[in-house]
Design an enzyme around this catalytic site. Structure first.
Site, PDB file in Angstrom:
ATOM      1  N   ASP A  23       9.159  -0.116   2.109  1.00  0.00           N
ATOM      2  CA  ASP A  23       8.867   0.139   3.528  1.00  0.00           C
ATOM      3  C   ASP A  23      10.099   0.556   4.328  1.00  0.00           C
ATOM      4  OD1 ASP A  23       6.214  -0.794   3.015  1.00  0.00           O
ATOM      5  OD2 ASP A  23       7.010  -2.819   3.084  1.00  0.00           O
ATOM      6  N   GLY A  27       8.464   7.992   3.383  1.00  0.00           N
ATOM      7  CA  GLY A  27       7.498   9.076   3.602  1.00  0.00           C
ATOM      8  C   GLY A  27       8.119  10.295   4.267  1.00  0.00           C
ATOM      9  N   HIS A  51       1.739   5.051   2.182  1.00  0.00           N
ATOM     10  CA  HIS A  51       2.663   5.862   2.962  1.00  0.00           C
ATOM     11  C   HIS A  51       1.906   6.710   3.979  1.00  0.00           C
ATOM     12  CE1 HIS A  51       2.472   7.518  -1.230  1.00  0.00           C
ATOM     13  NE2 HIS A  51       1.716   8.356  -0.574  1.00  0.00           N
TER      14      HIS A  51
HETATM   15  P1  IMP Z   1       1.520  -6.667  -5.851  1.00  0.00           P
HETATM   16  O1  IMP Z   1       2.312  -5.426  -6.062  1.00  0.00           O
HETATM   17  O2  IMP Z   1       0.238  -6.431  -5.095  1.00  0.00           O
HETATM   18  O3  IMP Z   1       1.297  -7.438  -7.122  1.00  0.00           O
HETATM   19  O4  IMP Z   1       2.374  -7.635  -4.893  1.00  0.00           O
HETATM   20  C1  IMP Z   1       3.578  -8.248  -5.342  1.00  0.00           C
HETATM   21  C2  IMP Z   1       4.594  -8.339  -4.209  1.00  0.00           C
HETATM   22  O5  IMP Z   1       5.066  -7.033  -3.891  1.00  0.00           O
HETATM   23  C3  IMP Z   1       4.027  -8.905  -2.910  1.00  0.00           C
HETATM   24  O6  IMP Z   1       5.025  -9.670  -2.265  1.00  0.00           O
HETATM   25  C4  IMP Z   1       3.708  -7.664  -2.095  1.00  0.00           C
HETATM   26  O7  IMP Z   1       3.719  -7.918  -0.710  1.00  0.00           O
HETATM   27  C5  IMP Z   1       4.866  -6.764  -2.506  1.00  0.00           C
HETATM   28  N1  IMP Z   1       4.529  -5.348  -2.374  1.00  0.00           N
HETATM   29  C6  IMP Z   1       3.705  -4.616  -3.150  1.00  0.00           C
HETATM   30  N2  IMP Z   1       3.657  -3.349  -2.732  1.00  0.00           N
HETATM   31  C7  IMP Z   1       4.462  -3.254  -1.667  1.00  0.00           C
HETATM   32  C8  IMP Z   1       4.863  -2.163  -0.802  1.00  0.00           C
HETATM   33  O8  IMP Z   1       4.450  -1.006  -0.947  1.00  0.00           O
HETATM   34  N3  IMP Z   1       5.749  -2.488   0.185  1.00  0.00           N
HETATM   35  C9  IMP Z   1       6.253  -3.749   0.353  1.00  0.00           C
HETATM   36  N4  IMP Z   1       5.915  -4.777  -0.427  1.00  0.00           N
HETATM   37  C10 IMP Z   1       5.030  -4.537  -1.439  1.00  0.00           C
END
Ligand code: IMP
Length: 503
Positions: A23, A27, A51
């Site tokens: 984040d 993008g 994004h």
């Molecule tokens: P998962 O990828 O859904 O298994 O989540 C695992 C961890 O990664 C969690 O803490 C999510 O909040 C974080 N996470 C997954 N995708 C993103 C993203 O695109 N941006 C920020 N955090 C992410």
């Protein structure tokens, strides 16, 4: 020749990834570089990423298709690579959105060997988090972790299976029988609730006795297969065969500190979202990349979900608040507007203010992102295995700030423990972040304070026009971390972009 083309002259393969917890405003840069590229590839993650792409001042949020999709009509090829995990419902929904906006995706390619996300993995992802209680990862609930776990555990289905009905049926049956056993220990009403959610077709896949309705899942996955069929290819071969012939942009997802290989394990996503994982997931090797740019926010950080975050404003309270499932953009604005002057001086409240100023709410889940100051020990750590060529984004967010704090080291305040073969004692100063969640949680940040620049950056056309206070901070960061600052972004618009020759 545009400045971007000049900046990238001699480069054939460029990678853009995030050096923090995701984040960081990638993008904007993927969009900028997509204009230069012929092929844009995503290599890791799934619809956990999100994004924003802007068309005619309107924002479109996509999760799976690469940001270069806006250039499809110009013949640029967008690839969802073999290292990704794909929930076909989510992808079909995105394609429908593109059709609705009259955006072409004729040149979109989906890797035949990308892994399929199955309903059982989404249920397992959500149910398992309830078991973890306070130590939950805070996953996005999209089935990402179980999908990668099944891949390593040799149980995965691939996108190609969607096109072969006989294989698909028997493979789905095997998966569902296995998952039923794993899910036996969970409260049936919890499973029913999860199965009834919109993301799982509002109960279509649910069977009260067997949890999963195999036939409905099979029929629906065949339907997705029909829709995706024209887009499915051997993308590894395609990308490899275009190396050094076409300009290739690799678009990262999440961030280095969320990588399952290098991040703050176990509070990570389940893919290797570093540059090496990205290259592999795109079908090439890291050595094929000519330039690798990392992105960080200036001069703050955010994190979504659980896990250590030493510089978090408001510490534990902020973590609990952001992960309680209730706070959102509207409730936070009301909370902050109603806070007294005294309350606003509190760190927790400053964290809320920073979130509001930076619009730091998840694109995928809407969750508030935890906020904190820039952490150089974490940056030094990621530079150990990554290029230190940097893009600094969102500098405009701190323009009103009286004071900026940068964490330059930690003081360890936990009990004696070993890390990297060495004993760490309480009180010890640490300059490179240890990648152990327990140890990192016991690290207290040490700050260098700087005067804010207190003026808009809108009229700064180049690095030399930036306020001296801001340049002081930039020089401090580059001196402390050996970062090579290449691009600065002072706003969402392309014109708010400066290429740095000499910092
Ligand atoms: P998962 O990828 O859904 O298994 O989540 C695992 C961890 O990664 C969690 O803490 C999510 O909040 C974080 N996470 C997954 N995708 C993103 C993203 O695109 N941006 C920020 N955090 C992410």
């Amino acid at each position: 020749m545009s400045y971007t083309h000049l900046f990238l002259s001699g480069v054939n393969t460029l990678a853009v990834t995030c050096r923090q917890f995701g984040d960081t405003g990638k993008g904007k840069f993927v969009d900028l570089f997509a204009e230069w590229a012929d092929i844009i590839v995503r290599g890791t993650g799934g619809d956990n990423a999100g994004h924003t792409i802007c068309i005619d001042d309107k924002e479109l949020v996509v999760h799976l298709v690469p940001s270069g999709i806006l250039y499809d009509s110009l013949g640029k090829v967008n690839v969802i690579g073999s290292g990704t995990v794909i929930y076909p419902k989510a992808l079909c929904k995105e394609l429908a959105l593109l059709r609705q906006k009259n955006l072409s995706y004729d040149n979109l390619m989906i890797a035949h060997n990308a892994k399929l996300i199955l309903p059982s993995q989404i249920v397992y992802d959500r149910a398992f988090e309830t078991l973890l209680g306070k130590s939950k990862i805070g996953s996005t609930g999209k089935g990402i972790g179980p999908a990668y776990t099944d891949f390593v555990g040799r149980q995965s289905l691939t996108i190609n299976d969607l096109l072969n009905p006989n294989f698909l049926h028997s493979k789905l049956e095997k998966d569902l029988n296995y998952k039923k056993l794993l899910l036996k220990k969970y409260d049936p009403s919890l499973l029913e609730d999860i199965m009834n959610c919109d993301h799982l077709e509002s109960g279509l896949f649910y069977d009260q006795k067997d949890i999963f309705n195999l036939d409905e899942i099979y029929e629906r996955y065949l339907f997705y297969g029909e829709e995706l069929k024209p887009l499915i290819h051997d993308t590894d071969k395609f990308v490899r065969s275009n190396l050094r012939k076409k300009k290739i942009l690799l678009e990262g997802a999440q961030g280095d500190l969320l990588s399952v290989e290098k991040g703050t394990y176990p509070y990570v996503t389940s893919s290797d979202c570093t540059i090496s994982g990205l290259a592999k997931g795109a079908g090439i090797s890291e050595g094929d990349i000519d330039m690798s740019l990392g992105i960080i926010k200036g001069f703050y950080m955010t994190r979504v979900g659980g896990g250590p975050f030493p510089t978090e404003l408001g510490g534990r309270d902020s973590d609990d608040w952001c992960n309680n499932g209730k706070a959102n953009k509207i409730s936070e604005k009301l909370f902050y507007d109603g806070a007294s002057k005294e309350d606003r001086d509190d760190e927790f409240c400053q964290g809320v203010a920073l979130r509001i100023a930076g619009n730091e709410y998840g694109k995928t889940t809407g969750r508030p992102r935890r906020t904190g100051w820039l952490d150089l020990p974490l940056l030094r750590y990621v530079f150990e295995f990554n290029s230190s060529d940097l893009i600094l984004t969102k500098l405009d967010i701190l323009s009103e700030y009286e004071e900026i704090k940068i964490c330059f080291a930690y003081q360890y305040q936990g009990s004696e423990c070993y890390y990297g073969g060495k004993l760490i004692k309480s009180g010890e100063i640490i300059r490179v972040a240890p990648m152990d969640a327990g140890i990192l949680s016991a690290c207290e940040p040490m700050y260098q304070r700087f005067h804010g620049w207190k003026k808009s950056l809108d009229d700064c056309a180049n690095y030399h026009n930036l306020p001296e206070e801001l340049k002081d901070i930039l020089r401090f960061i580059t001196r402390e971390t050996k970062a090579n600052l290449m691009i600065i972004s002072t706003g969402p618009d392309r014109k708010n972009t400066m290429f740095v020759d000499n910092c």
